[in-house]
Design a protein around this motif. Structure first.
Motif, PDB file in Angstrom:
ATOM      1  N   LYS A 223     -12.188  -9.288 -11.684  1.00 47.29           N
ATOM      2  CA  LYS A 223     -11.581  -9.810 -10.462  1.00 47.29           C
ATOM      3  C   LYS A 223     -12.030 -11.236 -10.183  1.00 47.29           C
ATOM      4  CE  LYS A 223     -13.026  -8.938  -6.222  1.00 47.29           C
ATOM      5  NZ  LYS A 223     -13.330  -8.314  -4.912  1.00 47.29           N
TER       6      LYS A 223
ATOM      7  N   VAL B  72      -6.845  -3.998  -7.466  1.00 43.95           N
ATOM      8  CA  VAL B  72      -6.774  -2.551  -7.288  1.00 43.95           C
ATOM      9  C   VAL B  72      -5.925  -1.903  -8.379  1.00 43.95           C
ATOM     10  CG1 VAL B  72      -7.032  -2.743  -4.779  1.00 43.95           C
ATOM     11  CG2 VAL B  72      -4.742  -2.676  -5.783  1.00 43.95           C
ATOM     12  N   ASP B  73      -6.182  -0.623  -8.612  1.00 43.34           N
ATOM     13  CA  ASP B  73      -5.356   0.215  -9.468  1.00 43.34           C
ATOM     14  C   ASP B  73      -4.465   1.037  -8.544  1.00 43.34           C
ATOM     15  OD1 ASP B  73      -4.240   2.102 -11.176  1.00 43.34           O
ATOM     16  OD2 ASP B  73      -6.066   2.344 -12.360  1.00 43.34           O
TER      17      ASP B  73
ATOM     18  N   ASP C 244      -3.815  -3.317   0.381  1.00 44.32           N
ATOM     19  CA  ASP C 244      -4.833  -3.352   1.442  1.00 44.32           C
ATOM     20  C   ASP C 244      -5.547  -2.009   1.577  1.00 44.32           C
ATOM     21  OD1 ASP C 244      -4.191  -5.972   1.943  1.00 44.32           O
ATOM     22  OD2 ASP C 244      -3.084  -5.579   3.803  1.00 44.32           O
TER      23      ASP C 244
ATOM     24  N   ALA D 167      -5.937   0.349  -0.900  1.00 39.85           N
ATOM     25  CA  ALA D 167      -6.571   0.840  -2.124  1.00 39.85           C
ATOM     26  C   ALA D 167      -8.012   0.344  -2.261  1.00 39.85           C
ATOM     27  CB  ALA D 167      -5.752   0.402  -3.336  1.00 39.85           C
ATOM     28  N   GLU D 168      -8.778   1.038  -3.086  1.00 37.11           N
ATOM     29  CA  GLU D 168     -10.186   0.682  -3.311  1.00 37.11           C
ATOM     30  C   GLU D 168     -10.282  -0.545  -4.216  1.00 37.11           C
ATOM     31  OE1 GLU D 168     -14.317   2.698  -5.045  1.00 37.11           O
ATOM     32  OE2 GLU D 168     -12.456   3.868  -4.867  1.00 37.11           O
ATOM     33  N   ASP D 169     -11.056  -1.510  -3.790  1.00 37.85           N
ATOM     34  CA  ASP D 169     -11.217  -2.760  -4.548  1.00 37.85           C
ATOM     35  C   ASP D 169     -12.026  -2.512  -5.828  1.00 37.85           C
ATOM     36  OD1 ASP D 169     -10.915  -5.423  -5.068  1.00 37.85           O
ATOM     37  OD2 ASP D 169     -12.411  -6.110  -3.632  1.00 37.85           O
ATOM     38  N   MET D 170     -11.661  -3.264  -6.894  1.00 38.08           N
ATOM     39  CA  MET D 170     -12.377  -3.151  -8.169  1.00 38.08           C
ATOM     40  C   MET D 170     -12.955  -4.520  -8.544  1.00 38.08           C
ATOM     41  SD  MET D 170      -9.740  -0.934 -10.554  1.00 38.08           S
ATOM     42  CE  MET D 170      -8.538  -2.289 -10.657  1.00 38.08           C
ATOM     43  N   GLU D 171     -14.090  -4.512  -9.207  1.00 36.59           N
ATOM     44  CA  GLU D 171     -14.654  -5.745  -9.745  1.00 36.59           C
ATOM     45  C   GLU D 171     -14.223  -5.957 -11.195  1.00 36.59           C
ATOM     46  OE1 GLU D 171     -16.286  -8.096  -8.088  1.00 36.59           O
ATOM     47  OE2 GLU D 171     -15.975  -6.877  -6.271  1.00 36.59           O
TER      48      GLU D 171
ATOM     49  N   TRP E   4     -11.917  -3.871 -14.741  1.00 34.38           N
ATOM     50  CA  TRP E   4     -11.025  -2.791 -15.166  1.00 34.38           C
ATOM     51  C   TRP E   4     -11.025  -2.768 -16.690  1.00 34.38           C
ATOM     52  CZ3 TRP E   4      -5.936  -2.828 -17.443  1.00 34.38           C
ATOM     53  CH2 TRP E   4      -5.224  -1.610 -17.330  1.00 34.38           C
TER      54      TRP E   4
ATOM     55  N   LYS F 137      -8.569  -9.442  -3.825  1.00 31.01           N
ATOM     56  CA  LYS F 137      -8.632  -8.004  -4.025  1.00 31.01           C
ATOM     57  C   LYS F 137      -7.944  -7.663  -5.342  1.00 31.01           C
ATOM     58  CE  LYS F 137      -8.535  -3.689  -1.477  1.00 31.01           C
ATOM     59  NZ  LYS F 137      -8.208  -2.988  -0.232  1.00 31.01           N
TER      60      LYS F 137
END
Length: 261
Positions: free
Chosen positions: A175, A181-182, A202, A204-208, A210, A179
């Protein structure tokens, strides 16, 4: 006929004339009528920010006196010609404009139109079904992300993503957006408006990072990701990746798919 009888006849005629001239017009027992000729549906769909005209016919044998247009929720609803008076006419045509402003909320609002004739009243009710106007996403456009050997990958910057390394088995997409997200496989077809995309990203869970694309073998994929970059939201559909190797540049991984915004 004698003079006496003549005078009696004249007097009776005069009396009858007096009583006849004093009799008032009869009052109708019928209530006034009110008819909304346009739109005719009882329930009307309308977007926030839009307006609609109601064409209303009024009539009464007793003479029209008043007309009012009222709503169950005045917040965000503006009505023109909401309070009118008449001088006893039998027929009137009224146009009422209703505007749903940006401060309105989604949901149902009842409009009541009332007419009076000094004796009785009548009303007509319409329901506004208020919703937010949806903004279609852009047409799908193709993208290509490619990493050659140990170099940084290209094509990801637009989406707020970077790809600078792999694990022993997977490409590592990181990322660099507000934000990342998947959104799940179904999101590519189920999300059709900008408003829906914004809400999905907005929520969904944020990812650093993938790591679902193989760095070892080519493959077909069906992943839908989402990013927010400043004020722009992206819907990203990854469909294919190819992995090739040679003795000069090393391993080249190319990820392709489509995106909307």
């Amino acid at each position: 006929m004698t003079k006496k009888n003549v005078w009696i006849a004249v007097l009776l005629t005069a009396v009858v004339g007096i009583f006849t001239s004093c009799v008032e017009d009869p009052v109708s027992e019928e209530a006034p009528t009110i008819t909304v000729s346009s739109p005719t549906a009882d329930s009307i769909d309308i977007f926030i920010g839009d307006s609609i005209d109601f064409t209303i016919a009024l009539s009464s044998e007793n003479g029209l006196t008043k007309f009012k247009a009222m709503t169950t929720n005045e917040i965000g609803i503006e009505i023109t010609n909401s309070d009118l008076t008449f001088d006893g006419t039998n027929n009137e045509s009224v146009t009422v404009k209703v505007k749903v402003t940006e401060s309105a909320s989604e949901g149902n609002v009842n409009l009541t139109f009332v007419v009076e004739d000094g004796q009785k009243s009548a009303n007509a009710i319409k329901t506004l079904v208020i919703s937010k106007k949806e903004t279609p996403l852009s047409e799908a456009a193709e993208f290509e992300w490619e990493r050659v050997g140990g170099a940084d990958a290209t094509g990801l910057e637009q989406f707020g993503l970077i790809w600078t390394d792999n694990t022993s088995t997977s490409a590592v997409i990181k990322k660099d957006a507000d934000k990342f997200v998947d959104l799940g496989n179904d999101a590519w077809t189920s999300i059709t408006s900008l408003e829906a995309l914004v809400a999905a990203v907005d929520a969904a869970e944020d990812m650093e990072r993938w790591e679902e694309i193989s760095a070892e073998a080519s493959g077909t994929y069906d992943y839908t990701l989402g990013t927010k970059v400043n004020d722009t939201y992206y819907l990203i559909h990854i469909t294919n990746a190819t992995v090739t190797s040679d003795g000069v540049t090393g391993t080249t991984i190319t990820i392709v798919g489509e995106y909307k915004e």
